[in-house]
Motif scaffolding. Structure first.
Motif, PDB file in Angstrom:
ATOM      1  N   ALA A 128       0.828  -1.211   0.000  1.00  0.00           N
ATOM      2  CA  ALA A 128       0.000   0.000   0.000  1.00  0.00           C
ATOM      3  C   ALA A 128       0.859   1.257   0.000  1.00  0.00           C
ATOM      4  CB  ALA A 128      -0.937  -0.009   1.201  1.00  0.00           C
ATOM      5  N   LEU A 129       1.975   1.223   0.745  1.00  0.00           N
ATOM      6  CA  LEU A 129       2.846   2.400   0.833  1.00  0.00           C
ATOM      7  C   LEU A 129       3.560   2.683  -0.489  1.00  0.00           C
ATOM      8  CD1 LEU A 129       4.424   2.038   4.394  1.00  0.00           C
ATOM      9  CD2 LEU A 129       2.353   3.241   3.691  1.00  0.00           C
ATOM     10  N   LYS A 130       3.581   1.694  -1.375  1.00  0.00           N
ATOM     11  CA  LYS A 130       4.190   1.882  -2.696  1.00  0.00           C
ATOM     12  C   LYS A 130       3.168   2.286  -3.757  1.00  0.00           C
ATOM     13  CE  LYS A 130       7.862  -1.550  -1.967  1.00  0.00           C
ATOM     14  NZ  LYS A 130       8.369  -2.880  -2.389  1.00  0.00           N
ATOM     15  N   SER A 131       1.886   2.218  -3.410  1.00  0.00           N
ATOM     16  CA  SER A 131       0.851   2.482  -4.401  1.00  0.00           C
ATOM     17  C   SER A 131       0.843   3.958  -4.794  1.00  0.00           C
ATOM     18  CB  SER A 131      -0.518   2.071  -3.868  1.00  0.00           C
ATOM     19  OG  SER A 131      -0.940   2.941  -2.831  1.00  0.00           O
ATOM     20  N   GLU A 132       0.636   4.213  -6.057  1.00  0.00           N
ATOM     21  CA  GLU A 132       0.669   5.591  -6.557  1.00  0.00           C
ATOM     22  C   GLU A 132      -0.431   6.465  -5.945  1.00  0.00           C
ATOM     23  OE1 GLU A 132       3.027   7.113  -8.185  1.00  0.00           O
ATOM     24  OE2 GLU A 132       4.146   5.225  -8.127  1.00  0.00           O
ATOM     25  N   PRO A 133      -1.670   5.960  -5.800  1.00  0.00           N
ATOM     26  CA  PRO A 133      -2.698   6.812  -5.191  1.00  0.00           C
ATOM     27  C   PRO A 133      -2.333   7.260  -3.778  1.00  0.00           C
ATOM     28  CG  PRO A 133      -3.716   4.967  -6.311  1.00  0.00           C
ATOM     29  CD  PRO A 133      -2.238   4.687  -6.295  1.00  0.00           C
ATOM     30  N   LYS A 160       0.755   7.365  -2.399  1.00  0.00           N
ATOM     31  CA  LYS A 160       1.936   8.239  -2.466  1.00  0.00           C
ATOM     32  C   LYS A 160       1.551   9.652  -2.869  1.00  0.00           C
ATOM     33  CE  LYS A 160       5.482   6.423  -4.674  1.00  0.00           C
ATOM     34  NZ  LYS A 160       6.194   5.574  -5.673  1.00  0.00           N
ATOM     35  N   LYS A 161       0.661   9.760  -3.855  1.00  0.00           N
ATOM     36  CA  LYS A 161       0.229  11.085  -4.308  1.00  0.00           C
ATOM     37  C   LYS A 161      -0.570  11.800  -3.229  1.00  0.00           C
ATOM     38  CE  LYS A 161      -2.090  13.579  -8.037  1.00  0.00           C
ATOM     39  NZ  LYS A 161      -2.743  14.518  -7.084  1.00  0.00           N
ATOM     40  N   LYS A 162      -1.476  11.074  -2.578  1.00  0.00           N
ATOM     41  CA  LYS A 162      -2.295  11.674  -1.528  1.00  0.00           C
ATOM     42  C   LYS A 162      -1.428  12.206  -0.399  1.00  0.00           C
ATOM     43  CE  LYS A 162      -6.164  12.478   0.783  1.00  0.00           C
ATOM     44  NZ  LYS A 162      -7.144  13.508   0.359  1.00  0.00           N
ATOM     45  N   MET A 163      -0.445  11.416   0.040  1.00  0.00           N
ATOM     46  CA  MET A 163       0.417  11.851   1.128  1.00  0.00           C
ATOM     47  C   MET A 163       1.307  13.023   0.693  1.00  0.00           C
ATOM     48  SD  MET A 163      -0.438  10.090   3.784  1.00  0.00           S
ATOM     49  CE  MET A 163      -2.127  10.216   3.116  1.00  0.00           C
ATOM     50  N   ALA A 164       1.813  12.973  -0.532  1.00  0.00           N
ATOM     51  CA  ALA A 164       2.649  14.081  -1.024  1.00  0.00           C
ATOM     52  C   ALA A 164       1.841  15.372  -1.071  1.00  0.00           C
ATOM     53  CB  ALA A 164       3.196  13.740  -2.406  1.00  0.00           C
ATOM     54  N   ASP A 165       0.586  15.274  -1.506  1.00  0.00           N
ATOM     55  CA  ASP A 165      -0.273  16.453  -1.571  1.00  0.00           C
ATOM     56  C   ASP A 165      -0.523  17.051  -0.195  1.00  0.00           C
ATOM     57  OD1 ASP A 165      -0.479  16.225  -4.296  1.00  0.00           O
ATOM     58  OD2 ASP A 165      -2.453  15.273  -4.291  1.00  0.00           O
ATOM     59  N   LEU A 166      -0.443  16.215   0.828  1.00  0.00           N
ATOM     60  CA  LEU A 166      -0.712  16.660   2.191  1.00  0.00           C
ATOM     61  C   LEU A 166       0.561  16.916   2.994  1.00  0.00           C
ATOM     62  CD1 LEU A 166      -3.707  14.280   2.975  1.00  0.00           C
ATOM     63  CD2 LEU A 166      -3.801  16.709   2.416  1.00  0.00           C
ATOM     64  N   GLY A 167       1.717  16.824   2.331  1.00  0.00           N
ATOM     65  CA  GLY A 167       2.977  17.122   3.013  1.00  0.00           C
ATOM     66  C   GLY A 167       3.509  16.000   3.873  1.00  0.00           C
ATOM     67  N   ALA A 168       2.917  14.815   3.794  1.00  0.00           N
ATOM     68  CA  ALA A 168       3.370  13.672   4.593  1.00  0.00           C
ATOM     69  C   ALA A 168       4.453  12.898   3.850  1.00  0.00           C
ATOM     70  CB  ALA A 168       2.206  12.750   4.915  1.00  0.00           C
TER      71      ALA A 168
END
Length: 326
Positions: free
Chosen positions: A275-280, A282-290
């Motif tokens: 799950a931590l490698k999944s693109e959705p 990764k993108k969601k966390m990057a968008d939120l600064g995580a």
């Protein structure tokens, strides 16, 4: 007859063993509950729901997020410690797992021995915010204003042991000023109060604050980590604005009730890593600064070692500050 009976018995045992193995292979057979110790809509809840969506795809069963709030996450932790270890209940918690022993003398669980550890998930920076019409426009103005008006300023948090409370306490230490603190049942409600101009300031995770910072519906004084973050590259840290050494971030880990079968923990950990490698995600966390933790930190052993180290780190700090709930 005896020989024939023994042969039949052996066959029965073998078939039973095969059936048992097949049952393990089919796990999970129904939805899994992921307990979050804070309110729906808050930063930990955002991580849990985003992660749960990906875990559900991988495990082919829905991940149902259950919010069980109260006492800085200790209500939910005690609930998990006493839950059936059948592989269908997991727990997502943050720094509060390690600070609880120093804050609560009558804990109904032992952070190091009441759970099975699964692995770490993400690190999340925090931000210092104020209501949109709060007079100071930057950190230096805030510090000066705070020292002159401390008795009129209220600081929202999610209650004792919550990371918003820890961050707020570190801030008060750093500027040698005390505010009136107002606890909420999670930073979701605290943020609502800030947006409604019912409270003055709040330390909160980027997973919740970035949309409000981007929309300029709050005043933003800086990030709490030592280095700037990629999602807010132009935003200065509190450290570089004069609060030297200020460095605070939120880490998140997944746990299960003690006694949850090892094959289940292994399978869930494998799903977590995927799950931590999944693109959705990764993108969601990057968008939120995580920031997704490194593969080395995604293991049960790493999480347990980290919690142990954080208990030893925060215990003396919280005890010296007299931050004790009961």
């Amino acid at each position: 007859m005896t020989s024939k009976f023994l042969k039949l018995t052996s066959l029965t045992i073998a078939l039973f063993a095969m059936g048992t193995g097949a049952a393990h292979a089919e796990y999970p057979e129904h939805p899994i509950t992921l307990v979050v110790p804070f309110a729906a809509g808050g930063p930990t809840d955002v991580v849990a729901r985003s992660l749960g969506a990906e875990l559900g795809k991988i495990l082919k069963q829905p991940i149902v997020v259950e919010n069980k709030t109260g006492a800085g996450g200790t209500v939910a932790a005690a609930h998990i410690a006493n839950s059936k270890p059948d592989g269908y209940t997991f727990f997502l918690h943050h720094n509060g797992m390690a600070t609880a022993p120093a804050l609560y003398k009558n804990l109904k669980f032992d952070p190091l021995n009441s759970f099975e550890y699964v692995g770490e998930v993400v690190d999340v920076p925090m931000t210092l915010l104020a209501r949109a019409d709060f007079p100071p426009n930057n950190l230096q103005e805030f510090i000066e204003y705070a020292k002159q008006n401390a008795d009129t300023i209220n600081l929202a948090n999610a209650g004792p042991g919550a990371v918003s409370q820890l961050c707020g306490s570190l801030l008060q230490q750093a500027i040698d000023t005390k505010f009136t603190t107002i606890p909420f049942q999670g930073t979701g409600p605290a943020m609502t109060a800030l947006l409604g101009k019912q409270v003055d300031i709040l330390c909160d995770q980027t997973t919740q604050t970035i949309p409000h910072i981007d929309a300029k519906t709050v005043k933003f004084y800086g990030v709490t980590t030592k280095d700037r973050i990629s999602k807010l590259p132009d935003a200065p840290t509190l450290d570089e604005q004069g609060l030297k050494g200020f460095d605070f971030k939120v880490w998140h880990g997944i746990y299960a009730p003690k006694g949850t079968p090892e094959p289940v923990i292994t399978k869930f950990n494998g799903a977590l890593k995927e799950a931590l490698k999944s693109e959705p995600f990764k993108k969601k966390m990057a968008d939120l600064g995580a920031e997704i933790v490194s593969e080395e930190r995604q293991t049960p052993e790493s999480l347990k070692n980290w919690v142990d180290a954080e208990i030893k780190k925060w215990g003396p700090i919280l005890q010296a500050e007299g931050m004790n709930v009961n």
